[in-house]
Design a protein around this motif. Sequence first.
Motif, PDB file in Angstrom:
ATOM      1  N   ARG A  87       0.859  -1.186   0.000  1.00  0.00           N
ATOM      2  CA  ARG A  87       0.000   0.000   0.000  1.00  0.00           C
ATOM      3  C   ARG A  87       0.898   1.240   0.000  1.00  0.00           C
TER       4      ARG A  87
ATOM      5  N   TRP B 248       3.364   0.046   4.426  1.00  0.00           N
ATOM      6  CA  TRP B 248       3.227  -0.565   3.106  1.00  0.00           C
ATOM      7  C   TRP B 248       2.497  -1.896   3.172  1.00  0.00           C
TER       8      TRP B 248
ATOM      9  N   GLU C 230      -9.693  -3.788  -3.482  1.00  0.00           N
ATOM     10  CA  GLU C 230      -8.565  -3.026  -2.955  1.00  0.00           C
ATOM     11  C   GLU C 230      -9.027  -2.071  -1.856  1.00  0.00           C
ATOM     12  N   THR C 231      -8.131  -1.825  -0.920  1.00  0.00           N
ATOM     13  CA  THR C 231      -8.322  -0.803   0.102  1.00  0.00           C
ATOM     14  C   THR C 231      -7.119   0.127   0.053  1.00  0.00           C
ATOM     15  N   LEU C 232      -7.336   1.398  -0.207  1.00  0.00           N
ATOM     16  CA  LEU C 232      -6.248   2.356  -0.386  1.00  0.00           C
ATOM     17  C   LEU C 232      -5.263   1.869  -1.450  1.00  0.00           C
TER      18      LEU C 232
ATOM     19  N   SER D  24      -4.593  -1.147  -2.624  1.00  0.00           N
ATOM     20  CA  SER D  24      -3.895  -2.416  -2.462  1.00  0.00           C
ATOM     21  C   SER D  24      -4.812  -3.456  -1.838  1.00  0.00           C
TER      22      SER D  24
ATOM     23  N   GLY E  95      -7.524  -4.462   4.044  1.00  0.00           N
ATOM     24  CA  GLY E  95      -7.215  -5.336   2.930  1.00  0.00           C
ATOM     25  C   GLY E  95      -7.541  -6.796   3.173  1.00  0.00           C
TER      26      GLY E  95
END
Length: 352
Positions: free
Chosen positions: A22, A32, A131-133, A135, A145
């Motif tokens: 992320r 990340w 995906e969330t943000l 990713s 996620g």
Amino acid sequence: MNAARIEVLAPGAYASVQDRGRRGFRRIGVPWAGVLDPRLMRIANALVGNPETHAVIECFDGGLVLLAHGGPIRVAVAGDAVVELEVAGERRPLPPWRSTMLADGDQLRIRKLLAGGRIAVVAIEGLALPETLGSVSTYARAVLGGVDGRALAAGMQLPVVSHGEGVDRVLRHVPLTDPSPIRVVLGPQADHFSAAALHTLISADYRISTEADRMGIRLEGPALEHAGTREIVSDATVPGSIQVPGNGQPIVLLADAQTAGGYPKIATVISADLPRLAACRPGQILRFARVAAFEAEESARRAEAETRALIDAIRPLLPDGIDLDTLYSVNLVGGVVHALSPEHRPQWWPVD
């Protein structure tokens, strides 16, 4: 195109859905996350025909069992793993570093990881998660996620949009284990440590402790002596940062680590070597070696070139596992000559 799903029958020691991570949110405190070994992710995805940074399942130390529903579903395991395929109740070994097709009811089982490391990656063709943000990566501490923001658990369902077409593929050249020291660049707070501590870091043996997970690895070995205060005003960290708390025992941060911290950082593990460190098992001994920043950059470029070469060498397999490209590239029969070539005729051969 076929709508299907993968059911998690057992997650093993720890398994989660991860991709490249992320990116772009560390400034607001979002790590990340992402795979600990991007090379494994890229190879596994290439084997099943996904984009190289597509979401995969990352697992540790074996025990992961997956069940296919509504196949066919193409899967591949990248890593030094012992893998089994169960079809109609009968188990048979399945080599890693290649893809295979799961029919409805088939099971994929990662029994254990071998001495080469403790991380394996399972790619699933067409794995389809939101995906969330930006990713799909699971960051369980913030419930982001993956599947419901959690590590995989028995009974979880992973939706798959599977094509079920084409041929399976094999990695022709398996990556070798690198036993060399883990390379580091000193800083950013190397001046917070004594000269003796800097020397100890790159000359002493350190043991991977049992406190090792996706957030970081605590090391056991000679204490690293602070030159002054043992804490700093919290500032940014990155995966690979080596923090040293008051007890002098270093902590190497990994993908799920916090984005800022108040322990001084004596050095940073270079990106080319961080996956090797993440794959180390508790009890394993390692050493560090110091390199300059330009050497770290060169190492990153070499690592990328090696990964690209491995992926470019992936070849199709016949259904029974024969690698045609390898077969055709080898002279299987030597010493064969044309019987009518004059230079090879025996003395008794009739004259034209």
